[in-house]
Motif scaffolding. Structure first.
Motif, PDB file in Angstrom:
ATOM      1  N   ASN A   1      40.142 -43.147  31.393  1.00  0.00           N
ATOM      2  CA  ASN A   1      40.473 -42.619  32.721  1.00  0.00           C
ATOM      3  C   ASN A   1      39.915 -41.221  32.940  1.00  0.00           C
ATOM      4  OD1 ASN A   1      41.984 -44.960  33.334  1.00  0.00           O
ATOM      5  ND2 ASN A   1      43.783 -44.134  32.293  1.00  0.00           N
ATOM      6  N   SER A   2      39.499 -40.554  31.852  1.00  0.00           N
ATOM      7  CA  SER A   2      38.972 -39.186  31.957  1.00  0.00           C
ATOM      8  C   SER A   2      37.465 -39.156  32.173  1.00  0.00           C
ATOM      9  CB  SER A   2      39.313 -38.395  30.688  1.00  0.00           C
ATOM     10  OG  SER A   2      40.695 -38.371  30.452  1.00  0.00           O
ATOM     11  N   LEU A   3      36.818 -40.317  32.131  1.00  0.00           N
ATOM     12  CA  LEU A   3      35.368 -40.363  32.244  1.00  0.00           C
ATOM     13  C   LEU A   3      34.928 -40.285  33.703  1.00  0.00           C
ATOM     14  CD1 LEU A   3      34.606 -43.218  29.687  1.00  0.00           C
ATOM     15  CD2 LEU A   3      34.507 -40.754  29.300  1.00  0.00           C
ATOM     16  N   LYS A   4      33.746 -39.693  33.898  1.00  0.00           N
ATOM     17  CA  LYS A   4      33.170 -39.606  35.237  1.00  0.00           C
ATOM     18  C   LYS A   4      32.378 -40.883  35.533  1.00  0.00           C
ATOM     19  CE  LYS A   4      32.737 -34.552  35.075  1.00  0.00           C
ATOM     20  NZ  LYS A   4      31.797 -33.404  35.121  1.00  0.00           N
ATOM     21  N   HIS A   5      32.591 -41.448  36.691  1.00  0.00           N
ATOM     22  CA  HIS A   5      31.890 -42.663  37.088  1.00  0.00           C
ATOM     23  C   HIS A   5      30.569 -42.306  37.761  1.00  0.00           C
ATOM     24  CE1 HIS A   5      35.786 -45.266  37.091  1.00  0.00           C
ATOM     25  NE2 HIS A   5      35.564 -44.623  35.962  1.00  0.00           N
ATOM     26  N   ASN A   6      29.502 -42.924  37.296  1.00  0.00           N
ATOM     27  CA  ASN A   6      28.169 -42.616  37.797  1.00  0.00           C
ATOM     28  C   ASN A   6      27.299 -43.852  37.654  1.00  0.00           C
ATOM     29  OD1 ASN A   6      25.510 -41.646  38.192  1.00  0.00           O
ATOM     30  ND2 ASN A   6      26.117 -39.597  37.511  1.00  0.00           N
ATOM     31  N   ALA A   7      26.592 -44.187  38.698  1.00  0.00           N
ATOM     32  CA  ALA A   7      25.758 -45.398  38.687  1.00  0.00           C
ATOM     33  C   ALA A   7      24.577 -45.284  37.724  1.00  0.00           C
ATOM     34  CB  ALA A   7      25.247 -45.685  40.092  1.00  0.00           C
ATOM     35  N   ASN A   8      24.247 -44.072  37.310  1.00  0.00           N
ATOM     36  CA  ASN A   8      23.129 -43.858  36.386  1.00  0.00           C
ATOM     37  C   ASN A   8      23.578 -43.693  34.942  1.00  0.00           C
ATOM     38  OD1 ASN A   8      21.092 -43.886  38.421  1.00  0.00           O
ATOM     39  ND2 ASN A   8      21.681 -41.803  39.004  1.00  0.00           N
ATOM     40  N   THR A   9      24.813 -44.080  34.650  1.00  0.00           N
ATOM     41  CA  THR A   9      25.377 -43.904  33.309  1.00  0.00           C
ATOM     42  C   THR A   9      25.826 -45.233  32.734  1.00  0.00           C
ATOM     43  OG1 THR A   9      26.154 -41.677  33.891  1.00  0.00           O
ATOM     44  CG2 THR A   9      27.129 -42.699  31.938  1.00  0.00           C
ATOM     45  N   ILE A  10      25.609 -45.409  31.437  1.00  0.00           N
ATOM     46  CA  ILE A  10      26.120 -46.567  30.693  1.00  0.00           C
ATOM     47  C   ILE A  10      26.979 -46.023  29.551  1.00  0.00           C
ATOM     48  CG2 ILE A  10      25.556 -48.581  29.275  1.00  0.00           C
ATOM     49  CD1 ILE A  10      22.884 -48.739  30.714  1.00  0.00           C
ATOM     50  N   TYR A  11      28.247 -46.402  29.532  1.00  0.00           N
ATOM     51  CA  TYR A  11      29.152 -45.988  28.463  1.00  0.00           C
ATOM     52  C   TYR A  11      29.184 -47.069  27.378  1.00  0.00           C
ATOM     53  CZ  TYR A  11      30.905 -42.244  31.455  1.00  0.00           C
ATOM     54  OH  TYR A  11      31.009 -41.123  32.246  1.00  0.00           O
ATOM     55  N   VAL A  12      29.164 -46.633  26.131  1.00  0.00           N
ATOM     56  CA  VAL A  12      29.201 -47.547  24.991  1.00  0.00           C
ATOM     57  C   VAL A  12      30.398 -47.179  24.121  1.00  0.00           C
ATOM     58  CG1 VAL A  12      27.921 -48.484  23.033  1.00  0.00           C
ATOM     59  CG2 VAL A  12      26.677 -47.661  25.042  1.00  0.00           C
ATOM     60  N   PHE A  13      31.239 -48.153  23.795  1.00  0.00           N
ATOM     61  CA  PHE A  13      32.425 -47.893  22.969  1.00  0.00           C
ATOM     62  C   PHE A  13      32.821 -49.175  22.256  1.00  0.00           C
ATOM     63  CE2 PHE A  13      33.271 -48.075  27.545  1.00  0.00           C
ATOM     64  CZ  PHE A  13      33.957 -49.265  27.672  1.00  0.00           C
ATOM     65  N   ASP A  14      33.651 -49.039  21.222  1.00  0.00           N
ATOM     66  CA  ASP A  14      34.053 -50.212  20.456  1.00  0.00           C
ATOM     67  C   ASP A  14      35.212 -50.926  21.142  1.00  0.00           C
ATOM     68  OD1 ASP A  14      36.394 -48.844  19.839  1.00  0.00           O
ATOM     69  OD2 ASP A  14      35.725 -48.249  17.845  1.00  0.00           O
ATOM     70  N   LYS A  15      35.654 -52.042  20.542  1.00  0.00           N
ATOM     71  CA  LYS A  15      36.649 -52.878  21.220  1.00  0.00           C
ATOM     72  C   LYS A  15      38.049 -52.271  21.237  1.00  0.00           C
ATOM     73  CE  LYS A  15      37.119 -55.830  17.069  1.00  0.00           C
ATOM     74  NZ  LYS A  15      36.965 -57.208  16.589  1.00  0.00           N
ATOM     75  N   GLY A  16      38.251 -51.139  20.534  1.00  0.00           N
ATOM     76  CA  GLY A  16      39.531 -50.448  20.607  1.00  0.00           C
ATOM     77  C   GLY A  16      39.789 -49.858  21.984  1.00  0.00           C
ATOM     78  N   TYR A  17      38.739 -49.725  22.783  1.00  0.00           N
ATOM     79  CA  TYR A  17      38.858 -49.157  24.127  1.00  0.00           C
ATOM     80  C   TYR A  17      38.996 -50.232  25.203  1.00  0.00           C
ATOM     81  CZ  TYR A  17      37.514 -44.548  22.374  1.00  0.00           C
ATOM     82  OH  TYR A  17      37.477 -43.347  21.700  1.00  0.00           O
ATOM     83  N   ASN A  18      39.157 -51.496  24.831  1.00  0.00           N
ATOM     84  CA  ASN A  18      39.232 -52.573  25.827  1.00  0.00           C
ATOM     85  C   ASN A  18      40.384 -52.349  26.807  1.00  0.00           C
ATOM     86  OD1 ASN A  18      37.827 -55.706  25.272  1.00  0.00           O
ATOM     87  ND2 ASN A  18      37.197 -53.892  24.154  1.00  0.00           N
ATOM     88  N   ASP A  19      40.041 -52.252  28.071  1.00  0.00           N
ATOM     89  CA  ASP A  19      41.028 -52.055  29.134  1.00  0.00           C
ATOM     90  C   ASP A  19      40.427 -52.640  30.414  1.00  0.00           C
ATOM     91  OD1 ASP A  19      42.815 -51.279  31.049  1.00  0.00           O
ATOM     92  OD2 ASP A  19      42.881 -49.171  30.478  1.00  0.00           O
ATOM     93  N   TYR A  20      40.929 -53.795  30.859  1.00  0.00           N
ATOM     94  CA  TYR A  20      40.346 -54.483  32.006  1.00  0.00           C
ATOM     95  C   TYR A  20      40.483 -53.679  33.298  1.00  0.00           C
ATOM     96  CZ  TYR A  20      39.888 -58.633  29.051  1.00  0.00           C
ATOM     97  OH  TYR A  20      39.540 -59.514  28.052  1.00  0.00           O
ATOM     98  N   LYS A  21      41.530 -52.857  33.415  1.00  0.00           N
ATOM     99  CA  LYS A  21      41.674 -52.026  34.611  1.00  0.00           C
ATOM    100  C   LYS A  21      40.538 -50.998  34.683  1.00  0.00           C
ATOM    101  CE  LYS A  21      46.724 -52.313  34.995  1.00  0.00           C
ATOM    102  NZ  LYS A  21      47.993 -51.530  34.975  1.00  0.00           N
TER     103      LYS A  21
END
Length: 399
Positions: free
Chosen positions: A190-210
């Motif tokens: 929820n603290s990340l900035k949303h940007n169409a030019n960005t791809i976030y990569v994280f492991d499955k511990g961050y799975n959150d469908y919302k």
């Protein structure tokens, strides 16, 4: 040894401190009001003392104050105005807001970002890849709530979790959050900035469908791994191109259900099954990048390993096993100062034309911390016999 060989008018520690602009410290202290009612031991003195702890790998307050006391009369070249006693340093670690050190770190990263940046990956996919992960640091006392089962003794140590975001083309954390070890990883999405030019990569511990739903609504890309017990419905199978022989076994469009307080809504995602021939393991990736090649999605997730190397580098080279305080604020200050020390050494490593292992650089600086060696010139040509005049040595450094 000839007096002109390798020698310089400022010690190695002084040259490291000179990389930090005093204006950054002053502005950060003013913003966080960290020098209010402080007569002697200002924010700058505090920062230099804690950086000394990081570079010298001190393990106690007594060791820091005792070592610096022996430098009386020799502190001018590294800008220390007040040598702290053990009690002074302890009180400052407890009372001075740790956020001022986080502010200094962020401003230094902005200043030196171009030294540690490499845009080759961004040029290939035309988007900025950012990696998110966390690392838990065990504490000797139950200061922050830890995670896991209670031991048989009934005593449970505390733990602090370092959450970090790095650009894939950089070697230092872009954003840092410090929480208790019991804080779940996905909360930080929820603290990340949303940007169409960005791809976030994280492991499955961050799975959150919302969070995935918000990413999709703002065209922000993400790549992660799907959980083993994930519930989904397959909508259709995508054709795997025949010329791709990189391990892609399946490429599917799936639908998951996002549960909100008042309703449930479907979310369309993409699932890629990939077999790694090197590791002999099968992976299933989850993403909202529908137009990208399946093998490229697997390659992007593989880049996540870079942040694991960063955490390893930080823990191995700076003292994050022994803390100088038994309170949350003191622990966070020490972690921020270790991050600043790590950033300064990374800038030096990236600036040098000669290749040096990071651990070798840190060890060299620790051994020669108060030797009067021209750091950059020595590291570039350690075997060269310098016959330089004092005026040549006093020329402005690279920074």
């Amino acid at each position: 040894m000839d007096k002109t060989t390798h020698f310089f008018g400022t010690s190695v520690f002084g040259q490291l401190i000179s990389l930090i602009d005093s204006k950054i410290i002053t502005a950060s202290a003013k913003k966080h009001n960290s020098d209010h009612y402080v007569k002697k031991f200002k924010t700058k003195d505090h920062l230099i003392s804690m950086l000394f702890c990081s570079f010298a790998k001190c393990t106690s307050l007594r060791e820091v104050s005792g070592a610096m006391l022996g430098l009386s009369g020799k502190t001018k070249h590294f800008q220390l105005n007040h040598i702290p006693k053990k009690s002074t340093l302890s009180d400052s670690n407890k009372r001075r807001d740790c956020d001022v050190f986080g502010e200094i770190y962020n401003k230094l990263l902005k200043q030196y970002g171009h030294y540690i940046s490499d845009s080759r990956i961004k040029d290939v996919i035309n988007k900025q890849v950012e990696i998110i992960d966390s690392s838990t640091i065990s504490l000797f006392k139950d200061i922050l709530k830890c995670v896991g089962r209670h031991p048989k003794t009934g005593k449970k140590k505390g733990g602090i979790k370092l959450h970090a975001t790095i650009n894939v083309d950089e070697t230092a954390p872009k954003m840092v959050w410090l929480t208790s070890a019991a804080t779940h990883d996905h909360v930080l999405l929820n603290s990340l900035k949303h940007n169409a030019n960005t791809i976030y990569v994280f492991d499955k511990g961050y799975n959150d469908y919302k969070a995935f739903d918000k990413f999709s609504q703002t065209d922000t890309g993400f790549v992660t791994r799907i959980k083993d017990n994930a519930a989904y419905k397959t909508l259709n199978d995508c054709k795997i191109e025949e010329h791709i022989h990189s391990g892609v076994e399946k490429d599917e469009i799936i639908e998951v259900q996002v549960k909100y307080e008042n309703n449930t809504r479907p979310l369309k995602l993409r699932k890629v099954q990939f077999y790694d021939r090197t590791l002999k393991r099968r992976f299933e990736f989850l993403t909202n990048l529908f137009e990208m090649r399946a093998d490229l999605i697997a390659a992007i997730y593989k880049l996540r390993w870079q942040i694991e190397l960063l955490f390893k580098q930080l823990k191995q080279n700076f003292p994050l096993k022994y803390f100088l305080g038994d309170n949350e604020n003191a622990i966070k200050i020490q972690i921020y100062c270790a991050l600043i020390a790590n950033l300064l050494m990374t800038v030096i490593q990236q600036t040098l034309k000669r290749k040096w292992a990071f651990s070798n650089l840190v060890s060299f600086c620790k051994i020669h911390l108060f030797n009067y060696i021209h750091l950059f010139r020595f590291l570039e040509h350690p075997d060269k016999d310098w016959q330089k005049t004092y005026d040549e040595l006093m020329q402005p450094s690279l920074f």
